[in-house]
Design a protein around this motif. Sequence first.
Motif: not given
Ligand SMILES: [Zn+2]
Length: 251
Positions: A176, A178, A209, A212
Amino acid sequence: MEIIDYKSFAADCIEELKVLQSQFSEKFDVTHANWFYNQATGLLTFSSDNTELNFKYFEVGSFSPKSETWMWSWHNDYTLENVKETARQIKDFGARVNFAKLTEGYFPSDEFEAWEFAAIATKLTNGIGVYRPVNDDGLQIFLVLTEFIDNQLARRIKNKYIQCGTHAYGRIAFVCQHLNFTTKVGFEESFETFEGMELSDDDDFQAWCDDCEAVRVAEDGWNDKAMEFVKIKVVCEGCYFKMKELNLGTK
Ligand SMILES: [Zn+2]
Ligand SMILES: [Zn+2]
């Protein structure tokens, strides 16, 4: 313990390799082709104008005419595990039958002996031939080809890899937006992973993460809204496991 005489065993292997090499060149014409081998994919590629031939290979070792030394691939830190794992079979065999040259990593040698090692490696692993590229420093690298790979499969294998500034070349992984290398944000995966593991054709390394994960749960799965929040990034396998280690303390 098996008792074999090294000299006659090596000579037999050389004779068998000669037969294999002539069969190989009858079947595949690579004399005028450019060659390229890639440790990450484990593929040796011959290409000419409009044809490409791919083979799975492993590295036996390398002979340096400058220093007149041989180094087994399993002794070479610059060789990736992927293409030297198979060469340990030769070492194991050497230990069983007490052939010191097959079990010592690095020693004075000559080109003829290097071919013997390649021939022994071919015999023990049912190889289909040997290819010996010479690099810019004159180092002779002995590769055993184990399997012909058709172009479609070769493409599929190559597509699973990505160039990386830190790790040169690695398998593709998805994270993702992040996940990063400095701040812990959590690390969720759809299945248990470890670095270097075999992946089936439909599996990918995928991680996201904690934020998410919260969105995924709230949206009841990976719908458009959740995917928009994730904004998938493509990274290499090495980077993926660096992020995993940062977050979970293990690879
Ligand atoms: Zn994320
Ligand atoms: Zn990387």
